[in-house]
Design an enzyme around this catalytic site. Structure first.
Site, short mmCIF file in Angstrom:
data_model
loop_
_atom_site.label_atom_id
_atom_site.label_comp_id
_atom_site.label_asym_id
_atom_site.label_seq_id
_atom_site.Cartn_x
_atom_site.Cartn_y
_atom_site.Cartn_z
N GLY A 182 81.14 68.47 -28.81
CA GLY A 182 82.12 69.32 -28.16
C GLY A 182 81.50 70.43 -27.33
O GLY A 182 80.38 70.31 -26.82
N CYS A 183 82.22 71.54 -27.22
CA CYS A 183 81.89 72.57 -26.24
C CYS A 183 80.57 73.28 -26.49
O CYS A 183 79.98 73.83 -25.55
CB CYS A 183 83.03 73.59 -26.19
SG CYS A 183 84.59 72.91 -25.59
N TYR A 184 80.08 73.30 -27.73
CA TYR A 184 78.82 74.01 -27.97
C TYR A 184 77.59 73.11 -27.83
O TYR A 184 76.46 73.53 -28.11
CB TYR A 184 78.81 74.73 -29.32
CG TYR A 184 79.21 73.92 -30.52
CD1 TYR A 184 78.48 72.82 -30.94
CD2 TYR A 184 80.31 74.30 -31.29
CE1 TYR A 184 78.83 72.10 -32.06
CE2 TYR A 184 80.68 73.59 -32.43
CZ TYR A 184 79.93 72.49 -32.81
OH TYR A 184 80.28 71.77 -33.93
#
Length: 349
Positions: A142-144
């Protein structure tokens, strides 16, 4: 000391933000939620989002194309598009870098698709890299994931001084919008677009030094951000509780200490915060008591591109590296609910 020598980014050609808004409003009809959606979308801080889809496929509001047809496209159809478009967009970013030189390692992060041979192999072959280049593929974080990719490159360079690591993030979030009639998933979908970024991490030359890492997982938060594979692509749940939980977590002294490394907030020159949404940026700014304008680079990326999952933070760092900050902090948030980050600062050659 590992440092980012250069960063480059790329977006597709199609701005589908206006079409998505009209389509989402149509799903809600004349309901009270339609007015709420319109108000919240107008306050999102997002003006443009980009998609690898063709203009015809993205005409969501006209009842045809990938999302407007009689049936939603299957996961197989969406992965067929990913397999072709993800390497193309990644290479578009790589082409903007200075001459690559001898690349010894590739680290690729992507959570919006699967293909085998992987994007890492496809990129290596298309670039004509040596067949013994070492590869790492980071998927579905995901985003990280950009933070994980950069920290992986840092570990490689610190263990092999001659390493020259190509770091790539590529996300095609627009492939996964779902036909839905509820406001929460429609608002979640209103955040995401497509983008790719590339960076060279090495042990020599001027650049943005990658320093110590930051990690924190919030308790009792596993259901706040979920990313499930269903028959019609990848379905996200993004709870409205996320910004408040982030603000509460980073305000805790032990977490704040982890983020700042003991440095007074006023002495940190640059903040590279994942532009996950306006409310998330507000939560970080308020939770850490940052000076007004501290997250302007993140807000500009949000305005011009939306949330591109793992690529978003790289877009922010591309802006910050030009400023040559002496001391900075990068933070990103994703499924878990978890926070990943790192400290950075400019090094002369």
């Amino acid at each position: 000391m590992a440092r980012i020598a250069a960063i480059a980014t790329a977006i597709p050609d199609l701005d589908f933000e206006p079409d998505y808004r009209r389509w989402a409003m149509a799903q809600l009809g004349e309901s009270r939620e339609a007015k709420l959606y319109e108000r919240m979308a107008g306050r999102s801080g997002i003006e443009h989002r980009w998609s690898v889809l063709s203009e015809e496929d993205a005409k969501l509001d006209q009842g045809r194309g990938l999302y407007g047809g009689p049936a939603e496209p299957t996961t197989a159809k969406r992965m067929e598009i990913y397999a072709q478009a993800a390497p193309e967009l990644a290479l578009k970013a790589i082409e903007k870098l200075p001459p690559l030189g001898v690349v010894t390692h590739i680290v690729v992060a992507s959570c919006t698709g699967f293909v085998a041979p992987g994007v890492d192999q496809i990129i290596a072959r298309r670039l004509g890299l040596s067949d013994d280049v070492e590869r790492v593929l980071i998927g579905f974080m995901g985003c990280y994931a950009a933070i994980t990719a950069l920290r992986t490159a840092r570990h490689i360079v610190r263990s092999e001084a001659d390493a020259r690591v190509l770091v790539v993030t590529v996300e095609l979030s627009s492939l996964h919008h779902q036909q839905d009639f509820d406001i929460e998933p429609l608002l979640a979908g209103a955040q995401f677009g497509d983008g790719a970024a590339a960076a060279i991490v090495t042990a020599s030359g001027a650049g943005l030094e990658l320093r110590g890492g930051i990690s924190a997982a919030l308790e009792d938060s596993a259901e706040l951000i979920t990313w499930d594979i269903v028959d019609t692509g990848f379905k996200m749940r993004l709870s409205g509780e996320v910004p408040g939980r982030i603000a509460a977590a980073i305000a805790r002294p032990e977490v704040r200490q982890r983020i700042t490394g003991g440095t007074p907030v006023a002495e940190i020159d640059a903040w590279a915060v994942h532009a996950g949404g306006r409310s998330i940026l507000d939560a970080v700014e308020n939770g850490l008591e940052l000076a007004r304008g501290s997250l302007e680079d993140s807000r500009e990326v949000l305005r011009s591109c939306g949330n591109m999952s793992s690529s978003t933070l790289m877009f922010v760092l591309e802006r910050i590296i030009r400023q040559k900050p002496a001391r900075g902090v990068a933070l990103a948030f994703g499924p878990g609910l978890a926070m990943e980050g790192l400290h950075f600062g400019w090094l002369d050659a």
